[in-house]
Design a protein around this motif. Structure first.
Motif, mmCIF file in Angstrom:
data_model
loop_
_atom_site.group_PDB
_atom_site.id
_atom_site.type_symbol
_atom_site.label_atom_id
_atom_site.label_comp_id
_atom_site.label_asym_id
_atom_site.label_seq_id
_atom_site.Cartn_x
_atom_site.Cartn_y
_atom_site.Cartn_z
ATOM 1 N N PRO A 67 0.956 -1.353 -0.039
ATOM 2 C CA PRO A 67 0.094 0.238 0.016
ATOM 3 C C PRO A 67 0.944 1.380 0.005
ATOM 4 O O PRO A 67 1.880 1.357 0.828
ATOM 5 C CB PRO A 67 -0.931 -0.026 1.250
ATOM 6 N N ASP A 68 0.610 2.056 -0.595
ATOM 7 C CA ASP A 68 1.086 3.661 -0.408
ATOM 8 C C ASP A 68 0.611 4.062 0.791
ATOM 9 O O ASP A 68 -0.137 3.939 1.349
ATOM 10 C CB ASP A 68 0.529 4.386 -1.607
ATOM 11 N N PRO A 69 1.775 4.745 1.698
ATOM 12 C CA PRO A 69 1.800 5.067 2.895
ATOM 13 C C PRO A 69 0.631 6.017 3.226
ATOM 14 O O PRO A 69 -0.069 5.971 4.287
ATOM 15 C CB PRO A 69 2.961 5.869 3.068
ATOM 16 N N SER A 70 0.214 6.800 2.049
ATOM 17 C CA SER A 70 -1.143 7.676 2.365
ATOM 18 C C SER A 70 -2.357 7.070 2.538
ATOM 19 O O SER A 70 -3.165 7.729 3.070
ATOM 20 C CB SER A 70 -1.123 8.475 0.952
ATOM 21 N N ALA A 99 5.085 1.523 8.907
ATOM 22 C CA ALA A 99 4.372 2.437 8.045
ATOM 23 C C ALA A 99 5.356 2.591 6.690
ATOM 24 O O ALA A 99 4.694 2.793 5.721
ATOM 25 C CB ALA A 99 4.174 3.534 8.823
ATOM 26 N N ASP A 100 6.530 2.543 6.757
ATOM 27 C CA ASP A 100 7.366 2.876 5.549
ATOM 28 C C ASP A 100 7.140 2.018 4.454
ATOM 29 O O ASP A 100 7.204 2.316 3.193
ATOM 30 C CB ASP A 100 8.712 2.846 5.909
ATOM 31 N N THR A 101 6.800 0.670 4.498
ATOM 32 C CA THR A 101 6.566 -0.055 3.573
ATOM 33 C C THR A 101 5.072 -0.801 3.671
ATOM 34 O O THR A 101 4.701 -1.553 2.857
ATOM 35 C CB THR A 101 7.480 -1.485 3.671
ATOM 36 N N GLY A 102 4.320 -0.267 4.654
ATOM 37 C CA GLY A 102 2.919 -0.865 4.812
ATOM 38 C C GLY A 102 2.717 -2.025 5.236
ATOM 39 O O GLY A 102 1.598 -2.756 4.806
ATOM 40 N N GLU A 103 3.720 -2.766 5.880
ATOM 41 C CA GLU A 103 3.635 -4.095 5.964
ATOM 42 C C GLU A 103 3.636 -4.317 7.475
ATOM 43 O O GLU A 103 3.716 -3.506 8.381
ATOM 44 C CB GLU A 103 5.053 -5.024 5.722
ATOM 45 N N PRO A 133 0.012 -8.120 5.092
ATOM 46 C CA PRO A 133 0.321 -8.819 6.381
ATOM 47 C C PRO A 133 1.569 -9.755 5.820
ATOM 48 O O PRO A 133 1.672 -10.321 4.845
ATOM 49 C CB PRO A 133 -0.809 -9.806 6.631
ATOM 50 N N GLU A 134 2.371 -10.001 6.765
ATOM 51 C CA GLU A 134 3.510 -11.057 6.471
ATOM 52 C C GLU A 134 3.317 -11.877 7.740
ATOM 53 O O GLU A 134 3.433 -11.302 8.897
ATOM 54 C CB GLU A 134 4.872 -10.444 6.403
#
Ligand SMILES: [Zn+2]
Length: 635
Positions: A67-70, A99-103, A133-134
């Protein structure tokens, strides 16, 4: 503008074209071998899972959507929503938002329940919260190695992402050469066991396979200064591939970083963790023996930071002209046969690393089925014409009989064992025998790194044989959690065990060259009712071999005291992690397709010569028994 940037711009345009209207792409980037697509519509990707599949097959790349952080929801809210989606029985122990990678990394006791059938629950999570999710498994037995590696990687996340982006650019760089050849240079483990290391080279790329030490000959390291290897500088190497964590394959991998190597290591996740455990212990042992370790522990952390974990069967671009696939090798946890596909259908080479061809209690036998293989580089540890091992059923029967006899006498059974592999195999035999009443139930004490290595096994059940895997998946049936197993944590505890009722002790080191087994020998050695039971190979020059050969007065402590070994001394073989001569021949005989050439390596002079001539005469393949520092040109 660099060519990689042009490539990414073009990819972004193609992806935007391919996707349905209204699905946005905000940027694309390479991270290691993967292409990461950032979007403001992660929920659309989750709803229509064929979007990613379509892109991956159209672009022939591994694609990750983030996801784009926005568009990310607040972690506090997302946490609640995720917990609503994931079934309670999954046993989620931690949620970690990046938040930097949306993970979001979800640690759970039962990862399968977080993933859901065909990934349904994962998609539901993204549909609900937008985050990617991971999932990782909470170790069923607490493992300081797994915890330390995970915490370290979390802490180094930013630098790791930089490394991955750099590696990604390297992999996808434009090919420079029109020339075509494939070469293998042997840097070690030829006509000897130990210091495994090879270079696979093409006009474009150089890959180092394994980088081990030679046990008992610490000065003899692989020929890393050869011009094909680091002789032309650390940047000469594009990638390192590690087949498995045993020190004769892994010990000097951290040394590469001391020499300035800054590229990726491809291996399985359990091999990464076991490499961390074993190389740190390797430094410890060197310090205790008064040797100068070849590198500092910081270099082990560098190696872990640069590791790109692969799963068995993943076909991965590791250079513009080389694809790597790891396959189960049946030898120890995470061990792999490394298969390289060079060029577009140009040439294929497989390195076996160490293999076990038949099934064991822990693992399925080594994979020997490939789309194509022209050359096989094969281990030959037991390649000698008389190197046949006892059938495992017979070995297990003998082991159980000796345990019963020691118990009847009221004695203890001391089993020196390597931390990784044989210990867990023996634990499984003992657990089953006690459960089925074939031997009396009694405490089984695990000393040295055995407990920690066992904890790492239970963290990665996917890498174990399927019946064992499903027992670990259904937590209550996990054989490694049987009540009889006890972790020895202090010297006092050893004394209590020695003074107490019949028991079994499994302790490192496997060849009695140090470690807690020496304390056990001091405590139990004089007891004629107890048994010293060897289950693994005892190398020339080790205390284990001397006792096997009849030595009964043994120096202990700093060499000032001696202890008389009055115990019964017994040997049960057949628990090896290596294929015997028949296994090696069968591996080649049943291999699909049959290789044209076989390089027999990783065995003493006699073993490689015997195996090489045996394969040539009986199976009609061209064979070689190279020396160190030879280069073979294929094509
Ligand atoms: Zn090995």
């Amino acid at each position: 503008m660099s060519t990689v940037e042009q490539q990414l711009d073009e990819l972004e345009a193609t992806i935007t074209d391919e996707l349905p209207a209204g699905v946005s792409v905000t940027s694309v980037a390479y991270e290691g071998p993967e292409l990461v697509v950032y979007t403001r519509d992660p929920k659309r990707f989750a709803q229509e899972d064929d979007l990613v599949r379509g892109l991956a097959s159209r672009l022939r790349k591994r694609i990750t959507v983030r996801p784009d952080p926005s568009v990310l929801s607040q972690p506090e809210r997302a946490r609640e929503e995720i917990m609503d989606v994931v079934p309670e029985e999954a046993g989620v122990t931690d949620l970690d938002f990046h938040a930097d990678t949306g993970e979001v990394v979800i640690e759970a006791q039962k990862p399968g329940m977080v993933i859901g059938r065909g990934g349904a629950t994962l998609r539901e999570i993204t549909k609900t919260v937008g985050w990617t999710p991971e999932v990782v498994r909470t170790p069923p037995i607490e493992s300081s190695t797994v915890t330390n590696v995970r915490n370290f990687l979390k802490q180094e996340r930013e630098e790791r992402r930089e490394i991955l982006e750099r590696v990604g650019r390297q992999i996808h760089r434009e090919e420079m050469s029109d020339d075509e050849y494939v070469r293998i240079t042997t840097l070690g483990c030829c006509r000897e066991v130990g210091r495994a290391s090879f270079i696979l080279s093409t006009p474009e790329t150089r890959v180092l396979v394994d980088c081990g030490d030679k046990p008992g000959a610490e000065g003899e390291v692989p020929y890393l200064q050869a011009p094909e290897a680091l002789g032309a500088g650390p940047q000469n190497i594009d990638a390192v591939v590690l087949t498995h964590a045993h020190l004769d394959h892994s010990a000097l991998i951290p040394l590469l970083f001391k020499y300035g190597y800054d590229g990726p290591i491809y291996t399985t996740e359990p091999t990464r963790d076991l490499m961390g455990l074993l190389t740190l212990d390797y430094l410890d042992v060197a310090a205790k023996e008064g040797r100068t370790p070849p590198y500092e522990s910081a270099m082990v952390r560098e190696a872990i930071k640069h590791t790109i974990p692969l799963e068995y069967g993943d076909v991965t671009d590791i250079a513009p002209d080389v694809k790597l696939t790891l396959h189960n090798a049946g030898h120890i946890l995470g061990s792999s046969v490394a298969h390289f596909h060079v060029g577009d259908g140009l040439y294929n080479v497989a390195f076996t690393g160490d293999i076990h061809y038949g099934d064991t209690r822990l693992f399925d036998g080594a994979v020997n089925d490939f789309p194509r293989v022209e050359t096989l580089v094969m281990e030959s540890t037991y390649g000698g014409r008389n190197d046949y091992q006892t059938d495992q059923d017979d070995s297990e029967r003998k082991l159980k009989r000796l345990i019963r006899e020691a118990h009847e006498k009221g004695g203890k059974v001391l089993i020196p064992a390597f931390a990784v592999g044989r210990s867990q195999e023996i634990m499984l035999v003992i657990e089953e025998a006690m459960r089925e009443g074939e031997i009396p139930s009694m405490p089984v004490h695990l000393d040295g790194m055995i407990w920690e290595a066992t904890a790492i096994h239970t963290t990665y059940p996917e890498y174990l044989r399927d019946d064992l895997r499903s027992r670990i998946f259904h937590g209550e049936d996990n054989p490694f959690l049987a009540d009889e197993f006890n972790h020895i944590e202090s010297g006092e505890e050893r004394q209590e065990v020695a003074d107490g009722d019949p028991a079994i002790v499994l302790s490192t080191s496997g060849m009695m060259t140090g470690g807690p087994v020496m304390s056990w020998l001091e405590l139990l050695g004089p007891d004629p009712d107890s048994t010293l039971l060897f289950v693994g190979y005892q190398a020339q020059g080790t205390l284990g071999r001397r006792i096997q050969n009849g030595r009964r007065d043994v120096a202990v402590g700093d060499g000032r005291d001696t202890v008389s070994v009055n115990m019964d001394v017994e040997t049960v073989d057949g628990f090896s992690g290596h294929a015997d001569r028949a296994g090696l021949e069968n591996y080649v005989k049943t291999m699909s397709p049959r290789p044209e050439k076989v390089l027999c390596v990783h065995g003493d002079e006699r073993s490689v010569q015997d195996l090489s001539s045996g394969l040539y005469h009986d199976h009609n393949v061209r064979t070689f028994a190279p020396k160190n520092l030879e280069t073979f040109r294929f094509l």
